[in-house]
Write a protein that holds these residues in place. Structure first.
Motif, PDB file in Angstrom:
ATOM      1  N   PRO A  34       0.819  -1.219   0.000  1.00  0.00           N
ATOM      2  CA  PRO A  34       0.000   0.000   0.000  1.00  0.00           C
ATOM      3  C   PRO A  34       0.847   1.262   0.000  1.00  0.00           C
ATOM      4  N   GLU A  35       2.027   1.194   0.621  1.00  0.00           N
ATOM      5  CA  GLU A  35       2.885   2.391   0.704  1.00  0.00           C
ATOM      6  C   GLU A  35       3.345   2.815  -0.692  1.00  0.00           C
ATOM      7  N   LEU A  36       3.783   1.807  -1.504  1.00  0.00           N
ATOM      8  CA  LEU A  36       4.252   2.177  -2.838  1.00  0.00           C
ATOM      9  C   LEU A  36       3.078   2.629  -3.708  1.00  0.00           C
ATOM     10  N   ALA A  37       1.931   1.970  -3.537  1.00  0.00           N
ATOM     11  CA  ALA A  37       0.755   2.362  -4.337  1.00  0.00           C
ATOM     12  C   ALA A  37       0.405   3.828  -4.056  1.00  0.00           C
ATOM     13  N   LEU A  38       0.447   4.210  -2.781  1.00  0.00           N
ATOM     14  CA  LEU A  38       0.120   5.593  -2.411  1.00  0.00           C
ATOM     15  C   LEU A  38       1.153   6.563  -2.993  1.00  0.00           C
ATOM     16  N   TYR A  39       2.427   6.193  -2.894  1.00  0.00           N
ATOM     17  CA  TYR A  39       3.501   7.036  -3.432  1.00  0.00           C
ATOM     18  C   TYR A  39       3.320   7.241  -4.939  1.00  0.00           C
ATOM     19  N   GLU A  40       3.019   6.155  -5.653  1.00  0.00           N
ATOM     20  CA  GLU A  40       2.852   6.265  -7.111  1.00  0.00           C
ATOM     21  C   GLU A  40       1.613   7.102  -7.456  1.00  0.00           C
ATOM     22  N   GLN A  41       0.573   6.962  -6.643  1.00  0.00           N
ATOM     23  CA  GLN A  41      -0.635   7.799  -6.875  1.00  0.00           C
ATOM     24  C   GLN A  41      -0.293   9.277  -6.739  1.00  0.00           C
ATOM     25  N   ARG A  42       0.501   9.595  -5.710  1.00  0.00           N
ATOM     26  CA  ARG A  42       0.860  11.011  -5.487  1.00  0.00           C
ATOM     27  C   ARG A  42       1.720  11.542  -6.620  1.00  0.00           C
ATOM     28  N   LEU A  43       2.696  10.717  -7.049  1.00  0.00           N
ATOM     29  CA  LEU A  43       3.552  11.137  -8.170  1.00  0.00           C
ATOM     30  C   LEU A  43       2.717  11.359  -9.422  1.00  0.00           C
ATOM     31  N   THR A  44       1.789  10.441  -9.675  1.00  0.00           N
ATOM     32  CA  THR A  44       0.928  10.545 -10.860  1.00  0.00           C
ATOM     33  C   THR A  44       0.110  11.826 -10.802  1.00  0.00           C
ATOM     34  N   ARG A  45      -0.408  12.141  -9.610  1.00  0.00           N
ATOM     35  CA  ARG A  45      -1.199  13.379  -9.459  1.00  0.00           C
ATOM     36  C   ARG A  45      -0.345  14.605  -9.757  1.00  0.00           C
ATOM     37  N   PHE A  46       0.916  14.556  -9.290  1.00  0.00           N
ATOM     38  CA  PHE A  46       1.824  15.671  -9.552  1.00  0.00           C
ATOM     39  C   PHE A  46       2.013  15.856 -11.058  1.00  0.00           C
ATOM     40  N   PHE A  47       2.299  14.751 -11.768  1.00  0.00           N
ATOM     41  CA  PHE A  47       2.523  14.877 -13.216  1.00  0.00           C
ATOM     42  C   PHE A  47       1.249  15.295 -13.926  1.00  0.00           C
ATOM     43  N   GLU A  48       0.110  14.781 -13.472  1.00  0.00           N
ATOM     44  CA  GLU A  48      -1.150  15.147 -14.139  1.00  0.00           C
ATOM     45  C   GLU A  48      -1.389  16.656 -14.016  1.00  0.00           C
ATOM     46  N   ARG A  49      -1.087  17.199 -12.828  1.00  0.00           N
ATOM     47  CA  ARG A  49      -1.255  18.639 -12.626  1.00  0.00           C
ATOM     48  C   ARG A  49      -0.354  19.421 -13.597  1.00  0.00           C
ATOM     49  N   GLU A  50       0.899  18.976 -13.712  1.00  0.00           N
ATOM     50  CA  GLU A  50       1.830  19.668 -14.621  1.00  0.00           C
ATOM     51  C   GLU A  50       1.362  19.556 -16.066  1.00  0.00           C
ATOM     52  N   PHE A  51       0.889  18.370 -16.449  1.00  0.00           N
ATOM     53  CA  PHE A  51       0.467  18.163 -17.849  1.00  0.00           C
ATOM     54  C   PHE A  51      -0.731  19.061 -18.162  1.00  0.00           C
ATOM     55  N   ARG A  52      -1.682  19.126 -17.229  1.00  0.00           N
ATOM     56  CA  ARG A  52      -2.871  19.957 -17.483  1.00  0.00           C
ATOM     57  C   ARG A  52      -2.476  21.434 -17.570  1.00  0.00           C
ATOM     58  N   ARG A  53      -1.502  21.820 -16.732  1.00  0.00           N
ATOM     59  CA  ARG A  53      -1.047  23.208 -16.738  1.00  0.00           C
ATOM     60  C   ARG A  53      -0.426  23.585 -18.090  1.00  0.00           C
ATOM     61  N   HIS A  54       0.217  22.611 -18.749  1.00  0.00           N
ATOM     62  CA  HIS A  54       0.959  22.913 -19.982  1.00  0.00           C
ATOM     63  C   HIS A  54       0.283  22.393 -21.238  1.00  0.00           C
ATOM     64  N   GLN A  55      -0.917  21.819 -21.120  1.00  0.00           N
ATOM     65  CA  GLN A  55      -1.431  21.116 -22.303  1.00  0.00           C
ATOM     66  C   GLN A  55      -1.784  22.039 -23.470  1.00  0.00           C
ATOM     67  N   GLY A  56      -1.952  23.327 -23.187  1.00  0.00           N
ATOM     68  CA  GLY A  56      -2.246  24.260 -24.286  1.00  0.00           C
ATOM     69  C   GLY A  56      -0.997  24.841 -24.917  1.00  0.00           C
ATOM     70  N   ASN A  57       0.192  24.462 -24.432  1.00  0.00           N
ATOM     71  CA  ASN A  57       1.433  25.043 -24.990  1.00  0.00           C
ATOM     72  C   ASN A  57       1.529  24.779 -26.491  1.00  0.00           C
ATOM     73  N   PRO A  58       2.090  25.736 -27.252  1.00  0.00           N
ATOM     74  CA  PRO A  58       2.278  25.464 -28.686  1.00  0.00           C
ATOM     75  C   PRO A  58       3.281  24.326 -28.866  1.00  0.00           C
ATOM     76  N   GLN A  59       3.112  23.535 -29.937  1.00  0.00           N
ATOM     77  CA  GLN A  59       4.012  22.394 -30.188  1.00  0.00           C
ATOM     78  C   GLN A  59       5.447  22.850 -30.434  1.00  0.00           C
ATOM     79  N   SER A  60       5.592  24.016 -31.076  1.00  0.00           N
ATOM     80  CA  SER A  60       6.935  24.445 -31.470  1.00  0.00           C
ATOM     81  C   SER A  60       7.769  24.822 -30.244  1.00  0.00           C
ATOM     82  N   LEU A  61       9.007  24.369 -30.269  1.00  0.00           N
ATOM     83  CA  LEU A  61       9.890  24.690 -29.147  1.00  0.00           C
ATOM     84  C   LEU A  61      10.552  26.047 -29.310  1.00  0.00           C
TER      85      LEU A  61
END
Ligand SMILES: C[S@@+](CC[C@H](N)C(=O)[O-])C[C@H]1O[C@@H](n2cnc3c(N)ncnc32)[C@H](O)[C@@H]1O
Length: 368
Positions: A34-61
């Motif tokens: 359960p400890e690792l499952a919780l840790y992975e859930q938290r990490l996933t939530r962190f990345f999901e937040r970042e992805f949603r924050r940046h999902q409108g970024n233009p493709q061009s670098l």
């Protein structure tokens, strides 16, 4: 501080329990806890937040001031080999599929639902990945193929077994992979000894092109390599030089749906602890550099395929700890690789694998 875990003198399952208990005392929790499952859930939530924050970024670098058209083809290769690919071969054998030893995403299905519902083994899913790639790359079976970053010869094994007239050249700078492949080439029972496989030890860069062969291949491939590339323009120019007129090039690598600026700077990411110089490019970037090529197809492969592959690797690694390390081992080493699998899983899991996944590209050399 280095802490040894001793599990000598127990039967297999009680030994596993003891390993779990002792590692847990060191704060290291494995798959199924359960400890690792919780840790992975938290990490996933962190990345999901970042992805949603940046999902409108233009493709061009360009807008982010990031260039994929300067510097060497790949950078930090020496450091990358030392900290990752030149781990002893038993480490990779502990978790990769037994047949292909593929060190890249296996394929379980088009959608997250199909991936979850799939009942195939890792071995079969790796085979299905290669079959998918062979279909998309339009392999006829009589090509001379150059495979950049050949790893332990996974694509080579598939191609040589599947197509009796194909010839494959693989290139890798990893000493561990080179030694492994040389052993396979000496084994008469192994398809790699068929005389249809050629190994080049070294980096894929402008200096190695003559040795590799100019205008010598009908198809150039890479699987899981362009994450290490810094200069896509130079990479594609080098590939163009190795292809015969009308030749094709097929690439499979991790991409995101939009650029996440902080993950494009290897100096700042946690993953660069495992892959120095590694980056995750947005899906659109590769096609910015196809001046020498006609793009013939591009596909996004749902990231839950990589999540499931990594989860399988993670479980195999954990279940094989004693075979890998023997009766006495270092909890910090286990923690290091345990974190690697969790971190990688957590980047593919958000948004049901629709944001981070792999891209496939098929290009044809222009002007022929
Ligand atoms: C993730 S592994 C993929 C291995 C293999 N393609 C597979 O799918 O099983 C990345 C590969 O890229 C190779 N690589 C890294 N830097 C390279 C470079 N500068 N030139 C050629 N290959 C490189 C590594 O040695 C390794 O074989």
């Amino acid at each position: 501080m280095i802490t040894a875990v001793n599990c000598e003198g127990n039967g297999l399952s009680s030994a596993m329990q003891e390993i779990n208990d002792r590692l847990a005392q060191q704060g290291v929790f494995g798959p199924g806890s359960p400890e690792l499952a919780l840790y992975e859930q938290r990490l996933t939530r962190f990345f999901e937040r970042e992805f949603r924050r940046h999902q409108g970024n233009p493709q061009s670098l360009d807008a982010l001031g990031i260039s994929t058209a300067d510097g060497p083809v790949m950078e930090d290769t020496g450091e990358l080999m030392e900290s990752h690919y030149d781990e002893r071969p038993e480490f990779f054998a502990a978790f990769l599929d037994r047949h292909y030893r593929a060190y890249s995403m296996a394929w379980y299905g088009d959608s997250a639902d199909e991936v979850h519902a799939s009942t195939v083994t890792l071995e079969q899913a790796q085979r299905d990945k290669f079959a998918l790639i062979a279909g998309r790359a339009g392999i006829q079976g009589d090509e001379r193929v150059l495979n950049i970053g050949c790893g332990f010869g996974s694509l080579e094994t598939f191609l040589l077994e599947e197509y009796p007239d194909i010839q494959v050249t693989g290139i890798t700078p990893s000493k561990v992979q080179i030694e492994f492949l040389q052993q396979r080439m000496r084994d008469p029972a192994d398809v790699m000894s068929s005389g249809r496989f050629r190994l080049i030890a070294g980096e894929f860069d402008p200096q190695s092109l003559e040795q590799i062969g100019l205008a010598s291949y009908e198809l150039v491939t890479s699987i899981g390599v362009i994450e290490h590339v810094r200069n896509m323009k130079l990479l594609l120019e080098c590939i163009a030089q190795t292809l015969v007129p009308g030749g094709r090039s097929f690439h499979h690598f991790i991409t995101s749906q939009a650029p996440i600026p902080q993950f494009l700077d290897p100096a700042k990411t946690r993953i660069s602890l495992y892959f120095p110089g590694g980056r995750v490019w947005p899906h659109g970037e590769f096609l910015q550099h196809t001046e020498r090529f006609e793009p013939e197809g591009s596909w996004f492969v749902n990231g839950m395929n990589y999540w499931r592959t990594l989860d399988e690797w993670h479980q195999r690694y954990w279940n094989g700890l004693t075979s890998l390390y023997g009766p006495v081992f270092d909890a910090q080493v286990v923690a290091h690789w345990n974190e690697y699998f969790s971190l990688c899983k957590a980047v593919f899991a958000p948004m049901d694998g629709s944001f981070y996944g792999n891209s496939h590209y098929l290009l044809r050399l222009r002007g022929s």
